[in-house]
Scaffold this active site. Structure first.
Site, PDB file in Angstrom:
ATOM      1  CD  GLU A 130      -3.018  -1.005   2.258  1.00 28.95           C
ATOM      2  OE1 GLU A 130      -3.969  -1.776   2.221  1.00 28.95           O
ATOM      3  OE2 GLU A 130      -2.840  -0.185   3.184  1.00 28.95           O
ATOM      4  CG  HIS A 187      -8.545   6.593   1.808  1.00 30.21           C
ATOM      5  ND1 HIS A 187      -8.504   6.322   0.460  1.00 30.21           N
ATOM      6  CD2 HIS A 187      -7.979   5.519   2.432  1.00 30.21           C
ATOM      7  CE1 HIS A 187      -7.947   5.128   0.279  1.00 30.21           C
ATOM      8  NE2 HIS A 187      -7.613   4.628   1.457  1.00 30.21           N
ATOM      9  NE  ARG A 216      -4.029   5.328   3.197  1.00 28.63           N
ATOM     10  CZ  ARG A 216      -4.727   4.555   4.020  1.00 28.63           C
ATOM     11  NH1 ARG A 216      -5.259   5.077   5.113  1.00 28.63           N
ATOM     12  NH2 ARG A 216      -4.892   3.268   3.767  1.00 28.63           N
ATOM     13  CG  HIS A 232      -9.441   7.054   5.876  1.00 30.08           C
ATOM     14  ND1 HIS A 232     -10.456   6.119   5.797  1.00 30.08           N
ATOM     15  CD2 HIS A 232      -8.275   6.344   6.009  1.00 30.08           C
ATOM     16  CE1 HIS A 232      -9.939   4.900   5.883  1.00 30.08           C
ATOM     17  NE2 HIS A 232      -8.624   5.007   6.015  1.00 30.08           N
ATOM     18  NE  ARG A 270      -4.366   5.482   9.418  1.00 28.82           N
ATOM     19  CZ  ARG A 270      -4.829   4.554   8.578  1.00 28.82           C
ATOM     20  NH1 ARG A 270      -4.260   3.361   8.557  1.00 28.82           N
ATOM     21  NH2 ARG A 270      -5.832   4.813   7.768  1.00 28.82           N
TER      22      ARG A 270
END
Length: 631
Positions: A128, A248, A297, A358, A393
């Site tokens: 990811e 997100h 992100r 998110h 994060r």
């Protein structure tokens, strides 16, 4: 550290449960803590806002990150996490996460969680955003959270652990020395008890999840209204890094007017090779970052937002048509079904996506054992700020954080002896601040008790009266106002002007509620005076007319909590005059390590104003004086 004396306006508790530890929340953090405390012999009660499996954990699609693959190491995981955190991670917290993480995942598997496997029978791993290696374990293709939740809920039920479902936590109880003594809560009709009650315990673990519902569009479920952060602030705890809300990048775009929880299109889709493109089919992440679509992100969300601005559109596209039907059906069945339910077929067309709120990287400030700045109060999972995430994060670190720090919290509670048998907070008869006078049993106060739980119900148990400052409650319709204010002023793009406007509008909502409460108080006083005058034979007085404030109830309490956390987030975002991680200030476009490589810490003062200050460095100061052996 003393509390604020501020409490939600609520009826007095009509029933009580005695326990050694009460855990608020039933995601991976809450249930892991509960199982470990129960295994150690503690009388454990889990309070959860909906059903046991209705929290944020079950919505996690991508997976859980840990250095489980051949050639991967905790050091590499640490390096990726520090990069994503943009200079604000607490390195000791990250090192704890990545070194203890692999074994914690193995213990989760031993509990019953079944992860997808590869052709050799080992755990199948994917990539990811922000990860340089395939280290994301997943289950059911894209249903990792649901499988983890299933396994933990089954284990909780097998252990006959005491749970109170459909219960909104209200406020922290403390004893005469200011130490945690339990919580008050309201059961919403379908739980074991009715109305407001209390769980008395010397240790309270907040695992209440996030606060995504402060924005109009979010991936968070409707229950994510910041209740844990708001409770902690009223209890006098410090919160930190609330300005760092992760949006997100790829949330299914349902139209400009769509509000509430939106379907997530997992980052794992990009991890398997999907491309971000504009309406012309042009990939725009290539050349912007070495990892392209798999950049952290915040970088991807900003790139999508910039491209939307350049093209004057409201979304971009995620193109994974090259996967083919079989891969979509086997690897991403949940996402495929969600898209098709909205008339989009990812097998044959690109998926429209846009950023949405998110994850809260910040929360209630804790140390490496989950201890907050209030004695006896712990926080774990998204509600907590452990220092792991910094300014942004890293993908799939959230489930791991909940798992690792839940185990540490349980171990600390056991070691501290705060939950030893017979030491339940209600045993000594000390006061719970804000609990009010004793009440009568709720109609369901004799609800059935899980076999072997050891936690009993006491109807109408005596609680010393207190004189708390009760917050004027907001009407339920204020929720939508707050969400729209925050989306417009404190969303992906922020500026000093937009944040000031949001702060002013939030203050107006608070002022309206206080004016209505004051008007009602005047009306009640006038009515009382009229009754006294009538009793004395005076002419009848005209009744006073007052604005009607919100009545105590779940929707009013949630709206009031949302206003509290929205004010803190906005104040912190105003103060941080730089762009870092997922905090993007258009008027301060650069990262400023000299002035801002430090954390913002916020407390609520008794007069309801906010105390905002910075730490001296990127490291957090201690939360409390701890036991000598733990220095």
């Amino acid at each position: 550290m003393t509390g604020t004396g501020i409490r939600l306006h609520a009826p007095a508790p009509g029933w009580e449960i005695d326990a050694d530890v009460v855990i608020v929340g039933s995601g991976v953090a809450g249930l892991t803590t509960a199982l470990r405390c129960t295994a150690a012999g503690l009388r454990t009660v889990v309070v959860t806002k909906a059903r046991l499996d209705d929290g944020s954990t079950r919505w996690a699609q991508g997976g859980i990150a840990a250095a489980l693959g051949e050639g991967d190491t905790p050091q590499q995981h640490l390096d990726d996490t520090l990069v994503a955190g943009a200079g604000l991670c607490d390195e000791a917290a990250v090192r704890t996460l990545v070194t203890e993480g692999p074994d914690a995942v193995r213990r989760l598997i031993a509990t019953g969680a079944q992860f997808d496997t590869d052709e050799t029978g080992g755990i199948a791993l994917t990539r990811e955003g922000g990860h340089h290696r395939r280290r994301i374990a997943h289950a059911g293709g894209d249903a990792t959270g649901a499988e983890i939740s299933r396994a933990l809920v089954d284990a909780v039920r097998a252990a006959a652990l005491r749970t109170v479902e459909n219960a909104l936590v209200l406020d922290l109880l403390t004893d005469t020395e200011g130490r945690t003594a339990g919580v008050t809560l309201h059961v919403m009709g379908e739980g074991q008890h009715d109305g407001v009650g209390a769980v008395r315990a010397p240790a309270v673990v907040l695992a209440t999840g996030g606060m995504g519902q402060i924005f109009s569009a979010t991936t968070n479920p409707a229950v994510s209204t910041g209740d844990g952060v708001a409770l902690a602030l009223r209890a006098g705890a410090e919160v930190s890094d609330l300005e760092f809300v992760q949006f997100h990048p790829t949330v299914l775009f349902l139209g400009a007017g769509a509000e509430g929880q939106q379907p997530l299109v997992s980052e794992a889709v990009r991890g398997e090779g999907a491309h971000l493109v504009d309406a012309d089919g042009v990939r725009f992440m290539t050349g912007q970052h070495e990892l392209a679509e798999l950049a952290p992100r915040d970088i991807v969300a900003k790139a999508i937002t910039r491209r939307m601005q350049e093209h004057g559109t409201e979304h971009m596209y995620l193109d994974a048509r090259h996967f083919g039907a079989e891969m979509w059906e086997q690897r991403f069945p949940t996402i495929l079904a969600a898209c098709r339910s909205h008339g989009i077929d990812p097998v044959t067309e690109p998926v429209p996506v846009a950023p949405a709120a998110h994850y809260a990287s910040g929360g209630v400030r804790t140390d490496l054992h989950g201890r907050t700045t209030v004695p006896g109060l712990y926080a774990c999972g998204e509600v907590a700020c452990t220092g792991v995430h910094g300014a942004n994060r890293l993908a799939s670190n959230s489930l791991l954080e909940g798992l690792v720090f839940a185990e540490r919290i349980a171990d600390d509670i056991v070691t501290a002896g705060s939950g030893a048998a017979g030491t339940g907070a209600g045993a000594s008869g000390t006061a719970g601040t804000g609990a009010g006078a004793s009440g009568t049993a709720g109609t369901g106060a004799g609800g059935s008790e899980a076999a072997g739980s050891g936690a009993g119900v006491r109807a109408g148990a005596a609680v010393l009266p207190a004189e708390p400052v009760t917050l004027p409650l907001l009407p339920p319709e204020a929720r939508l106002r707050i969400q729209r204010i925050m989306t417009a002023g404190a969303g992906v793009l922020r500026s000093g002007e937009s944040l000031a406007g949001a702060a002013d509008r939030l203050e107006a909502i608070r002022a309206e509620a206080e004016a209505e409460a004051a008007a009602e108080a005047v009306a009640e006083a006038a009515a009382g005076a009229a009754m006294d005058a009538a009793a004395a034979g005076a002419p009848e007085a005209l009744p006073a007319v007052a604005l009607k404030p919100a009545e105590p109830g779940v929707e009013a309490w949630e709206a009031t909590n949302l206003l509290c956390v929205a004010r803190v987030l906005t104040a912190a975002a105003q103060r941080r005059e730089e762009t870092r991680g997922c905090h993007w200030r258009e008027d301060h476009a650069d990262r400023d390590d000299t002035a801002w490589r430090r954390h913002l810490v916020v407390r609520l003062r008794p007069d309801r104003s906010l105390d905002v200050h910075t730490t001296d460095s990127a490291d957090f100061p201690p939360t409390l004086p701890h036991r000598p052996q733990e220095q």
